[in-house]
Design an enzyme around this catalytic site. Structure first.
Site, short mmCIF file in Angstrom:
data_model
loop_
_atom_site.label_atom_id
_atom_site.label_comp_id
_atom_site.label_asym_id
_atom_site.label_seq_id
_atom_site.Cartn_x
_atom_site.Cartn_y
_atom_site.Cartn_z
N ASP A 300 1.19 -1.27 -0.08
CA ASP A 300 -0.07 0.29 0.01
C ASP A 300 0.57 1.41 0.35
O ASP A 300 2.13 1.03 0.06
CB ASP A 300 -1.41 0.15 1.06
CG ASP A 300 -2.99 1.00 1.08
OD1 ASP A 300 -3.70 0.23 1.54
OD2 ASP A 300 -2.16 1.80 -0.25
C1 GLC Z 1 -4.29 4.17 0.35
C2 GLC Z 1 -5.00 3.22 0.74
C3 GLC Z 1 -5.21 2.26 -0.75
C4 GLC Z 1 -5.72 2.90 -1.76
C5 GLC Z 1 -3.91 3.11 -1.96
C6 GLC Z 1 -4.06 3.94 -3.93
O1 GLC Z 1 -3.50 4.46 1.27
O2 GLC Z 1 -4.66 2.36 1.41
O3 GLC Z 1 -6.98 1.10 -0.31
O4 GLC Z 1 -5.76 1.88 -3.11
O5 GLC Z 1 -3.51 4.33 -1.30
O6 GLC Z 1 -4.78 5.30 -3.83
#
Ligand code: GLC
Length: 753
Positions: A300
């Site tokens: 993430d």
């Molecule tokens: C965020 C979220 C994730 C998302 C990613 C990209 O921190 O936790 O769900 O897909 O970043 O935006």
């Protein structure tokens, strides 16, 4: 000059390498390409950078290509993936992706295509003019997987042409903690419901064949148990036993893996003291070896960096990189620097990360790109943009919204509201578009009101549109602390109305931005609800929120209560259709609605969860302790009445190699048609591990005309419905007594050795 048709990119056959031969086996193409790549090119494929690294500003709303920075990152650093952006018109996304694609597919040394990641979580959320569906908590409330399928299908249909091939959805974390800021991104608290809904989404999204020649990849997230933080705050520690992890949090991920999900995003948090991004046991041992996932694992946002400054399990970024790669990640959503690339090169040159390990990840990444046909069809196309926001797609979103709204109270059938002369509307969600859609809509935390399309209704405008002959007015100023004369004037207006509608709720949020310390509905709203309900005019409370804000103090004051959740762009119309009776509500709670700020349990809690020492009660589990929820999982009213009868079993005993079939008769004994989700629950009366007091094992939705009867069935297969995992995930079957429940009927049966 933008391409009008898909520019299928076929390199010159004379110079064609094996990997460029679309008729060759993918495995052979991957190995041929790997052999040609430098180590730094391979590391580039493992890197995903944010759009702000290739646009003119550091604002991700800027979907505009800074060719110079993009060229350097792709040609010098061989970056294989970018992500993000905000809702801009299709033509703008087309130009951006067309330019980015050319830099990678035509101008780079090996022509490896970019794969672009984006959070189109409830429709193409970051594409203007697109169809926006209800959020997943609402889809779950429909207990109809068709709406989750449609959400995935329409998302692909409206965004694949624009190069959005890697969608960071579905969330299949369990919505077990209603405080959690991302509760509404889940399919609710039940593993079976989450599995079925997640599978439907993945099949709808990845299986959409209308988007040919493109293919797209869904992402199951956030692996795993991200949604059960001890404090209720986002990304905070999770403490959970291995047996519970396997029994509750793992099944929805296994479900979407079995449905062919192509990628998995990891949980940013820690489980039992170990950050998931640094856990070979979870990422490699559990996800890959035990659950059989062989697709791409992506971190993430900046989660290697978080191992240093958030979890503090690594002294520096390089050591954190070592931990994460050793755990088993494939792509690092870095996403704002080249620290990862530098660290990886150093770790490789020091011999701490081998080329063999790097090849493992790059092999999976290249396989994904070949499988999606990105080498042959890298370019976006703009000859089918009329697919975006069609009336047909909008109606799918409207149907989903209508079936997702839950009628939880309807005293003396004050609803449906037929032929009212005068309606007064109150509350923060009365004239808000953004409150109806929540986060990840147009922008990360939800776009500002003015960015929402003109045709999106608010609750007020939808009511006015529906009740065209009725006087409908929004009152912003409620004189809770006003002078007596002011209050009298106010109440005299209320007395003249036929219905008072208070649209309560929350403004959009997601992730840690939505952290709260009290689930109670804000006191100003409670005060206003209490105040207006002093009138003798019926009052309907509509909750527009991503989580079940407590209304215990006012629920007795209102005559009707609708939990609308986050129903999306068509949500207001759906609410108006239900209030007016044009739509008969059929939503049911996919979570337990808490009654108290300091105590709540999920419906599938353990018997000891509600041990309540009450001297007045002989068994110390006080009557009512079982129902610590204000409203129960599976609860939801209809404007008609369904009668359940004749619950029967083909046998009252079975061995583990046999199945038995349960049947129940359902009759619509009311005078209007309605849809009913039939929920089948099982209870294992004595388990080797403590057993949930009941567990959803099957659900099915039917529509019945007045007087119509249907017979529904559920086949009980011990291995599917009675087994549960031990702490290693090995299945356990307990011979003994079981109980099957459907609505208020139940029947015993026995599993025999
Ligand atoms: C965020 C979220 C994730 C998302 C990613 C990209 O921190 O936790 O769900 O897909 O970043 O935006």
């Amino acid at each position: 000059m933008p391409f009008l048709m898909s520019a299928t990119f076929t390199p010159n056959p004379a110079s064609q390498a094996l990997y460029q031969d679309q008729n060759a086996d993918t495995e052979d193409r991957v190995e041929d390409l790997l052999d040609r790549m430098t180590i730094y090119e391979k590391i580039g494929q493992m890197t995903q950078l944010n759009i702000t690294m290739i646009n003119p500003t550091d604002d991700q709303a800027d979907v505009e290509l800074n060719e110079e920075s993009a060229r350097e990152l792709i040609h010098q650093h061989h970056i294989g993936s970018f992500l993000n952006g905000e809702a801009v018109p299709p033509s703008q996304w087309f130009e951006f992706m067309d330019g980015l694609t050319r830099l990678a597919s035509e101008e780079s040394r090996l022509g490896i295509p970019i794969i672009y990641g984006i959070d189109h979580i409830h429709g193409a959320s970051y594409l203007a003019e697109s169809t926006i569906f209800p959020q997943k908590i609402n889809l779950a409330a429909t207990f109809n997987t068709e709406h989750s399928f449609n959400t995935g299908w329409v998302t692909a249909y409206e965004s694949a042409d624009l190069g959005h091939h890697w969608n960071f959805a579905p969330v299949v974390d369990l919505g077990v903690n209603p405080l959690w800021a991302r509760f509404w991104e889940t399919y609710g608290e039940d593993p079976h419901l989450g599995s079925r809904m997640g599978e439907a989404y993945v099949v709808g999204y990845q299986g959409n064949e209308e988007i040919a020649p493109f293919k797209v990849a869904a992402t199951a997230k956030h692996f795993l148990a991200y949604s059960d933080p001890h404090s209720g705050w986002d990304r905070t520690p999770v403490q959970i036993g291995s047996q519970a992890l396997h029994e509750f949090h793992l099944p929805p991920f296994q479900g979407v893996i079995n449905a062919g999900v192509k990628s998995v995003m990891l949980n940013s948090g820690e489980i039992n003291g170990v950050p998931v991004h640094a856990s070979p046991e979870i990422v490699t041992g559990l996800l890959r070896e035990q659950m059989g996932f062989n697709g791409v694992v992506i971190t993430d946002w900046d989660d290697i960096g978080k191992l240093v400054d958030f979890h503090r399990v690594a002294e520096n970024y390089k050591e954190a990189t070592y931990l994460a790669v050793n755990a088993g990640i494939d792509v690092n959503m870095t996403p704002l620097s080249l620290e990862f690339n530098e660290a990886m090169l150093e770790l490789y040159e020091e011999g701490r990360i081998s080329e063999e390990r790097i090849d493992e990840s790059v092999r999976r990444i290249l396989t994904l790109k070949f499988d999606l046909g990105l080498f042959e069809n890298p370019y976006p196309r703009n000859d089918r943009l009329d697919r975006i926001g069609t009336e047909e797609n909008r109606l799918k979103a409207l149907k989903a919204a209508e079936e997702s709204i839950i009628l939880l109270k309807n005293e003396e059938s004050v609803l449906p509201l037929t032929e009212p002369q005068n309606i007064l509307v109150f509350g923060p969600s009365a004239e808000s578009k953004r409150n109806l859609s929540g986060g990840w809509t147009l922008a990360w935390q939800g776009g500002e009101e003015e960015r929402f399309p003109d045709e999106v209704h608010t609750i007020h405008s939808a009511l006015k549109n529906h009740y065209s002959d009725t006087d409908i007015e929004v009152i912003h100023e409620i004189p809770v602390d006003g002078e007596e004369s002011e209050q009298q004037a106010f109440f005299s207006r209320l007395e003249r109305a036929d219905m008072l509608i208070y649209a309560a709720g929350e403004k959009p949020y997601t992730e840690f931005v939505g952290n709260i310390v009290d689930l109670t509905l804000p006191s100003d709203q409670l005060d206003e609800i209490r105040f207006i309900s002093k009138s003798s005019t019926p009052a309907t409370l509509v909750m527009v929120a991503g989580r079940p804000r407590l209304v215990t103090d006012v629920i007795q004051n209102v005559d009707a209560f609708l939990f609308a959740g986050l129903p999306g762009f068509e949500g207001a119309e759906a609410i108006a259709n239900i209030i007016s009776g044009e739509t008969n509500p059929s939503g049911k709670l996919p979570f337990s609605y808490p009654q108290h700020t300091g105590h709540f349990v999920n419906y599938n809690h353990k018997p000891s969860d509600v041990y309540f020492f009450d001297t007045d009660e002989a068994n110390h589990i006080a009557q009512g302790a079982e129902n610590t929820s204000l409203f129960q999982f599976g609860e939801g009213l209809s404007y008609t009445t369904f009668e359940y009868s004749d619950l029967e079993l083909s046998s009252d005993r079975l061995t583990e190699s046999e199945t038995i079939t349960a049947t129940v008769t359902l009759k619509n004994i009311g005078d209007i048609a309605g849809k009913e989700s039939v929920l089948w629950f099982l209870t294992n009366k004595v388990g080797r591990y403590t057993r949930p007091v009941k567990e959803l094992k099957h659900f099915e939705k039917v529509e019945l005309e007045p007087g119509e009867t249907a017979t529904l069935s559920f086949q009980i297969d011990p291995h599917k419905s009675l087994a549960y995992p031990d702490s290693n995930g090995e299945p356990i079957l307990d011979p003994g007594e079981f109980n099957l429940q459907v609505e208020s009927l139940d029947i015993d049966f026995r599993l025999v050795d």
